[in-house]
Design a protein around this motif. Structure first.
Motif, PDB file in Angstrom:
ATOM      1  N   PRO A 188      11.744   8.477   2.914  1.00 28.72           N
ATOM      2  CA  PRO A 188      11.051   8.032   4.134  1.00 28.72           C
ATOM      3  C   PRO A 188       9.668   7.448   3.843  1.00 28.72           C
ATOM      4  N   PHE A 189       8.977   8.028   2.861  1.00 31.30           N
ATOM      5  CA  PHE A 189       7.667   7.522   2.446  1.00 31.30           C
ATOM      6  C   PHE A 189       7.794   6.120   1.846  1.00 31.30           C
ATOM      7  N   ASP A 190       8.779   5.945   0.936  1.00 27.90           N
ATOM      8  CA  ASP A 190       9.001   4.642   0.302  1.00 27.90           C
ATOM      9  C   ASP A 190       9.268   3.568   1.352  1.00 27.90           C
ATOM     10  N   LEU A 191      10.088   3.920   2.364  1.00 26.88           N
ATOM     11  CA  LEU A 191      10.409   2.965   3.436  1.00 26.88           C
ATOM     12  C   LEU A 191       9.144   2.502   4.148  1.00 26.88           C
ATOM     13  N   GLU A 192       8.245   3.445   4.416  1.00 27.60           N
ATOM     14  CA  GLU A 192       6.999   3.088   5.108  1.00 27.60           C
ATOM     15  C   GLU A 192       6.135   2.162   4.253  1.00 27.60           C
ATOM     16  N   VAL A 193       6.057   2.458   2.952  1.00 29.24           N
ATOM     17  CA  VAL A 193       5.209   1.629   2.081  1.00 29.24           C
ATOM     18  C   VAL A 193       5.796   0.225   1.948  1.00 29.24           C
ATOM     19  N   ILE A 194       7.110   0.156   1.756  1.00 26.57           N
ATOM     20  CA  ILE A 194       7.770  -1.140   1.559  1.00 26.57           C
ATOM     21  C   ILE A 194       7.566  -2.057   2.771  1.00 26.57           C
ATOM     22  N   GLU A 195       7.457  -1.468   3.967  1.00 26.06           N
ATOM     23  CA  GLU A 195       7.267  -2.237   5.195  1.00 26.06           C
ATOM     24  C   GLU A 195       5.791  -2.344   5.600  1.00 26.06           C
ATOM     25  N   ASP A 196       4.907  -1.769   4.806  1.00 27.78           N
ATOM     26  CA  ASP A 196       3.485  -1.750   5.142  1.00 27.78           C
ATOM     27  C   ASP A 196       2.888  -3.158   5.053  1.00 27.78           C
ATOM     28  N   GLU A 197       2.018  -3.506   6.010  1.00 27.47           N
ATOM     29  CA  GLU A 197       1.456  -4.859   6.076  1.00 27.47           C
ATOM     30  C   GLU A 197       0.617  -5.199   4.840  1.00 27.47           C
ATOM     31  N   VAL A 198      -0.148  -4.230   4.347  1.00 28.75           N
ATOM     32  CA  VAL A 198      -0.972  -4.494   3.161  1.00 28.75           C
ATOM     33  C   VAL A 198      -0.081  -4.598   1.923  1.00 28.75           C
ATOM     34  N   PHE A 199       0.917  -3.720   1.824  1.00 25.09           N
ATOM     35  CA  PHE A 199       1.841  -3.812   0.677  1.00 25.09           C
ATOM     36  C   PHE A 199       2.516  -5.178   0.663  1.00 25.09           C
ATOM     37  N   PHE A 236      -3.742  -5.381  -3.170  1.00 24.06           N
ATOM     38  CA  PHE A 236      -4.213  -3.990  -3.111  1.00 24.06           C
ATOM     39  C   PHE A 236      -4.519  -3.516  -4.527  1.00 24.06           C
ATOM     40  N   ASN A 237      -5.038  -2.289  -4.641  1.00 24.21           N
ATOM     41  CA  ASN A 237      -5.399  -1.738  -5.956  1.00 24.21           C
ATOM     42  C   ASN A 237      -5.069  -0.252  -5.985  1.00 24.21           C
ATOM     43  N   THR A 238      -5.651   0.483  -6.965  1.00 24.56           N
ATOM     44  CA  THR A 238      -5.277   1.898  -7.124  1.00 24.56           C
ATOM     45  C   THR A 238      -5.712   2.771  -5.935  1.00 24.56           C
ATOM     46  N   SER A 239      -6.509   2.233  -5.008  1.00 20.42           N
ATOM     47  CA  SER A 239      -6.852   3.028  -3.823  1.00 20.42           C
ATOM     48  C   SER A 239      -5.862   2.767  -2.686  1.00 20.42           C
ATOM     49  N   PHE A 240      -4.762   2.057  -2.979  1.00 24.40           N
ATOM     50  CA  PHE A 240      -3.772   1.712  -1.943  1.00 24.40           C
ATOM     51  C   PHE A 240      -3.345   2.922  -1.116  1.00 24.40           C
ATOM     52  N   LEU A 241      -2.948   4.000  -1.768  1.00 25.41           N
ATOM     53  CA  LEU A 241      -2.391   5.138  -1.018  1.00 25.41           C
ATOM     54  C   LEU A 241      -3.419   5.820  -0.125  1.00 25.41           C
ATOM     55  N   GLU A 242      -4.632   5.997  -0.654  1.00 29.01           N
ATOM     56  CA  GLU A 242      -5.703   6.556   0.178  1.00 29.01           C
ATOM     57  C   GLU A 242      -5.914   5.701   1.422  1.00 29.01           C
ATOM     58  N   ASP A 243      -5.993   4.370   1.210  1.00 25.61           N
ATOM     59  CA  ASP A 243      -6.202   3.436   2.327  1.00 25.61           C
ATOM     60  C   ASP A 243      -5.024   3.499   3.297  1.00 25.61           C
ATOM     61  N   PHE A 244      -3.826   3.594   2.736  1.00 19.17           N
ATOM     62  CA  PHE A 244      -2.595   3.643   3.525  1.00 19.17           C
ATOM     63  C   PHE A 244      -2.635   4.843   4.482  1.00 19.17           C
ATOM     64  N   TYR A 245      -3.016   6.017   3.949  1.00 17.00           N
ATOM     65  CA  TYR A 245      -3.067   7.215   4.800  1.00 17.00           C
ATOM     66  C   TYR A 245      -4.212   7.125   5.806  1.00 17.00           C
ATOM     67  N   ARG A 246      -5.333   6.511   5.423  1.00 11.41           N
ATOM     68  CA  ARG A 246      -6.455   6.331   6.345  1.00 11.41           C
ATOM     69  C   ARG A 246      -6.017   5.431   7.508  1.00 11.41           C
ATOM     70  N   ARG A 247      -5.329   4.336   7.176  1.00  9.91           N
ATOM     71  CA  ARG A 247      -4.847   3.425   8.221  1.00  9.91           C
ATOM     72  C   ARG A 247      -3.859   4.127   9.154  1.00  9.91           C
ATOM     73  N   LYS A 248      -3.012   4.984   8.572  1.00  8.13           N
ATOM     74  CA  LYS A 248      -2.014   5.719   9.371  1.00  8.13           C
ATOM     75  C   LYS A 248      -2.708   6.660  10.371  1.00  8.13           C
ATOM     76  N   GLU A 249      -3.772   7.338   9.865  1.00 10.10           N
ATOM     77  CA  GLU A 249      -4.558   8.245  10.725  1.00 10.10           C
ATOM     78  C   GLU A 249      -5.167   7.468  11.891  1.00 10.10           C
ATOM     79  N   ASN A 250      -5.733   6.293  11.583  1.00  7.24           N
ATOM     80  CA  ASN A 250      -6.419   5.506  12.601  1.00  7.24           C
ATOM     81  C   ASN A 250      -5.479   5.026  13.684  1.00  7.24           C
TER      82      ASN A 250
END
Ligand code: MV4
Length: 451
Positions: A419-430, A435-449
């Motif tokens: 389920p996590f992979d599906l979300e990343v694969i469809e993510d607008e930034v992905f 993106f860079n090595t902070s992708f996942l942190e940013d991804f979770y921050r965007r999800k929270e927002n």
């Protein structure tokens, strides 16, 4: 060619290696712990020997247990896979003393690359770009002096470390004193070597690695790069090739630098040079991984070179079957590591029995896995169920194929990262590839927002 190969590993990589040996007509010997008696690698190998209890320090990491089987079964080569004994120069040296070919570089090459401060020096001598840094540092004064020159932040690294272990970032003079002591004592505890060096710290780089292969006669090729920027606490989750951030010229420059790095230590076999790429396109050598890597398959998909087959062939003394001009990288490949982990609970491992299992398939879809319906994932090792690799003519096609394949993948009985992979694969930034090595942190921050 080898008479018989012992595969000193478990899980999907043992299966991958045994398949390559079968294609080459080489009999194989599997080793397994008491927790792995029902594992696929045991069934696929010509012979299998139990080498000890579940605890890997008493089985897959036990050099005496593995060498006893090697002698008893009469093998002339050992493939270490990744993890476990794969980067242990002492193990490679023992194999050399017993006239058993360690399928990988010589113990001497491994030692030269394994000491990171020494590797930095070798790279500088061979015109391979490295981040501004120091030799071994002995006191805080030295680090503070270096930081004055290059400006904070700086990073302290254990010279015997690697893969993100034994590193500490310092952002001011006060942090240097405490972090240096911590880093040295951690390094002593984890690696038995307290030596630490210092580098300018690059914020949010991309993590790029170059696959190389060399034979015993000094011939080398590079097979392009992989972008491994989607990672969490140094655990890679999604990898792709080519990197959306690397152009043709940079690819060639990094490839040629990787070959200079390999030549400098008389490297033979398959290996990977790890680089950091910053936002203005500058790149720097970090370290060399002296083993086959989990994510080698995406390179196989775009190069059509069977990396494990070539690894075995060159280890047996054959000449490299390709020249650089034969290498023609085509299309794009993405890999998702499918782990038995709960992404909703901080990626907590969820070992257990796989009650139901259906793999995806079709054109451009590859699954490398050792599991089957009814298989019990033991709690003692990594929690990987398998790797899903999708190829496409371009990044977007590979990405969309990955989405469909993830949707098809059925794993019942354990939580997975699907389920996590599906979300990343469809993510607008992905999707943008930017993106860079902070992708996942940013991804979770965007999800929270968005909540
Ligand atoms: C660095 C760095 C930034 N600056 N070194 C991590 C794995 C190891 N091979 C080297 N690593 C890094 N070294 C300097 N001078 C950034 C990383 C790094 C990283 C650091 C924190 C979080 C994720 C990371 C992913 C890749 C690389």
């Amino acid at each position: 060619m080898f008479r018989k190969v012992l595969v000193a590993n478990r899980g999907e990589i043992s299966v991958r290696i045994i398949r390559a040996c079968r294609e080459l007509g080489i009999p194989t010997v599997a080793v397994y712990s008491e927790a792995d008696a029902n594992s696929l690698h045991v069934r696929l190998a010509t012979d299998a020997y139990c080498i000890g209890p579940a605890d890997s320090s008493k089985s897959y990491l036990s050099i005496p247990a593995i060498m006893s089987v090697a002698e008893l079964a009469g093998v002339d080569a050992i493939h270490p896979g990744y993890g476990f004994l794969s980067e242990r120069a002492d193990f490679a040296a023992i194999c050399e003393q017993h006239n058993i070919k360690f399928i990988g570089p010589s113990s001497q090459s491994m030692r030269k690359m394994g000491d990171k401060a020494n590797a930095r020096k070798t790279m500088i001598e061979n015109d391979v770009p490295v981040i501004p840094g120091t030799g071994i540092v002995h006191d805080a004064k030295e680090v503070i002096k270096f930081a004055k020159k290059v400006k904070y932040p700086v990073i302290l690294k254990a010279t015997a470390g690697g893969g993100g272990k034994g590193m500490r970032v310092c952002r001011n003079d006060d942090e240097v004193a405490t972090n240096l002591q911590l880093c040295q004592s951690e390094a002593e505890k984890s690696f038995g070597n307290p030596d630490v060096y210092c580098e300018k710290y690059l914020e949010n780089p991309r993590h790029i690695e170059v696959q190389i292969i060399g034979d015993q006669y000094g011939n080398y090729i590079y097979l392009g790069e992989r972008d491994c920027s989607v990672q969490r606490r140094h655990q890679k989750l999604i990898e792709e090739t080519p990197s959306p951030a690397v152009d043709e010229r940079t690819r060639r420059k990094m490839g040629e630098a990787s070959i200079r790095a390999a030549k400098a230590v008389k490297y033979e076999g398959v290996g990977t040079c790890e680089f950091l790429l910053d936002s203005d396109g500058k790149w720097y050598f970090m370290e060399m991984n002296t083993r086959v890597q989990v994510e080698h398959c995406i390179t196989e998909m775009i190069s059509r070179v069977d990396i494990v087959r070539q690894q075995i062939l060159v280890a047996s003394g054959e000449k490299l079957q390709y020249k650089q001009k034969d290498i023609n990288l085509q299309g794009h490949a993405i890999e998702c590591r499918i782990n038995a982990e709960n992404p909703e609970k901080n990626f907590m491992p969820c070992p257990g029995t796989i009650e139901g299992y259906v793999q995806p398939g079709g054109f451009g879809v590859r699954v490398d896995s050792h599991v089957y319906p009814g298989y019990k994932i033991p709690p003692y090792y990594d929690s990987m169920i398998g790797k899903l690799i999708c190829w496409g003519e371009n990044r977007n096609q590979a990405r969309r194929r990955m989405y469909q394949a993830l949707k098809e993948y059925v794993v019942i009985g354990v939580e997975t990262t699907i389920p996590f992979d599906l979300e990343v694969i469809e993510d607008e930034v992905f999707k943008t590839g930017d993106f860079n090595t902070s992708f996942l942190e940013d991804f979770y921050r965007r999800k929270e927002n968005k909540k």
